[in-house]
Design a protein around this motif. Structure first.
Motif: not given
Length: 347
Positions: A225-244
């Motif tokens: 689980m430690v290895e898995f979460l370490a890898l998950v946190q480093e994964v890049n995603v195309d993050y969209s953010n609303r105008d604010k």
């Protein structure tokens, strides 16, 4: 961008350009989502700061004198609170954050604030104080010399590494087969993007979005689980953010995306009137951002058939001599009229 204007009272208006816009931007999952269950816990305690040079609580602070009497009694000195005349002691509240997976013996910083009528706690020393969590158990012991740093507040200070962890918060992460991610901001699209990206990266259906904020993830068999979460946190995603647009009402600070559009409108606030139009200006004008022109005589901002951005509007308002309070009122009025579609948050 930073804008300044001076008048009878000097003030500063900061218009900071941040990319909040509708553009997609690559973000690490660890930056946009928390792992449920892995968090800090708040600690609190009541104690005494001693060694003050006559700047402590007055004898009229009965709870301080009673606390001093109780402290002395714990070292076999029995005395009535009424007989204590010292002004070298201050009653304080201590707060701290117990980090996730903090272990016995680890040191944490503490914050100290006076709750009596002391003039200053500068130069004082916090006497050993237990720190408890919401469950009432003691998790750390605090003690040490108070440092005020560069703060002008003489009644609040810190002690770096001033508390020692005595009790751990047990959490069996290693043997878990699944965890939950919680987005810091609810968004249906981002939840689905994280789900799909994780499934692509790990080659199986290990992630499922159950609402716009929550994504359940299952640990692959070959990873801890430690290895898995370490890898998950480093994964890049195309993050969209609303105008604010974020406005600090006290300081007059405005933070907004550089590409936020303002549609044609006329707004009057007090003695300030501004007109925003797409039509070219006939008189003398000043060039602001891009193709935007501003006529200071007519208080008119023109985008010359194109788009007017919030940056140009703020610059024009500043040239007109608008105060931070007037700018905030005008932007809020533009939002209500529909000229600005971005969300406005006043803090």
């Amino acid at each position: 961008m930073v804008f300044q204007r001076h008048s009878s009272g000097i003030f500063l208006v900061c218009f900071l350009v941040c990319l909040f816009g509708l553009k997609l931007q690559a973000e690490k999952i660890g930056d946009i989502a928390n792992i449920v269950g892995v968090r800090d816990n708040q600690l609190i305690g009541y104690g005494l700061v001693i060694g003050l040079n006559g700047t402590g609580d007055k004898t009229s602070s009965k709870f301080t004198m009673q606390s001093v009497a109780n402290m002395l009694e714990s070292v076999n000195v029995k005395i009535s609170p009424e007989d204590i005349k010292s002004k070298n002691v201050a009653a304080v509240m201590i707060t701290a954050s117990l980090p996730s997976f903090g272990r016995q013996g680890d040191k944490i910083d503490i914050q100290i604030s006076s709750i009596g009528d002391a003039k200053s706690i500068e130069g004082g020393t916090l006497v050993m104080t237990p720190l408890t969590a919401v469950d009432g158990n003691i998790y750390a012991i605090a003690q040490g010399a108070v440092a005020l740093g560069s703060s002008q507040n003489l009644l609040s200070g810190t002690v770096v590494n001033g508390a020692t962890i005595e009790r751990e918060v047990s959490y069996d992460l290693y043997n878990k087969t699944g965890m939950t991610l919680s987005l810091k901001k609810s968004n249906f699209q981002n939840a689905i993007k994280i789900q799909n990206t994780l499934n692509e990266v790990f080659g199986s259906d290990i992630a499922v979005a159950i609402d716009p904020r929550t994504i359940k993830i299952a640990r692959p068999e070959k990873l801890s689980m430690v290895e898995f979460l370490a890898l998950v946190q480093e994964v890049n995603v195309d993050y969209s953010n609303r105008d604010k647009i974020i406005i600090d009402e006290k300081s007059g600070t405005i933070v907004a995306g550089v590409g936020i559009i303002v549609h044609p409108v006329v707004v009057t606030s007090g003695d300030i009137t501004i007109k925003i139009t797409k039509d070219p200006l006939n008189g003398q004008s000043q060039k602001l951002d891009g193709d935007n022109d501003f006529d200071p005589k007519e208080n008119t901002l023109s985008s010359n058939g194109k788009l007017t951005t919030i940056s140009s509007v703020v610059k024009a308002l500043q040239k007109m001599g608008a105060s931070p309070k007037s700018m905030i009122s005008i932007l809020e009025a533009m939002k209500k009229s529909g000229a600005i579609s971005a969300e406005i948050e006043v803090i």
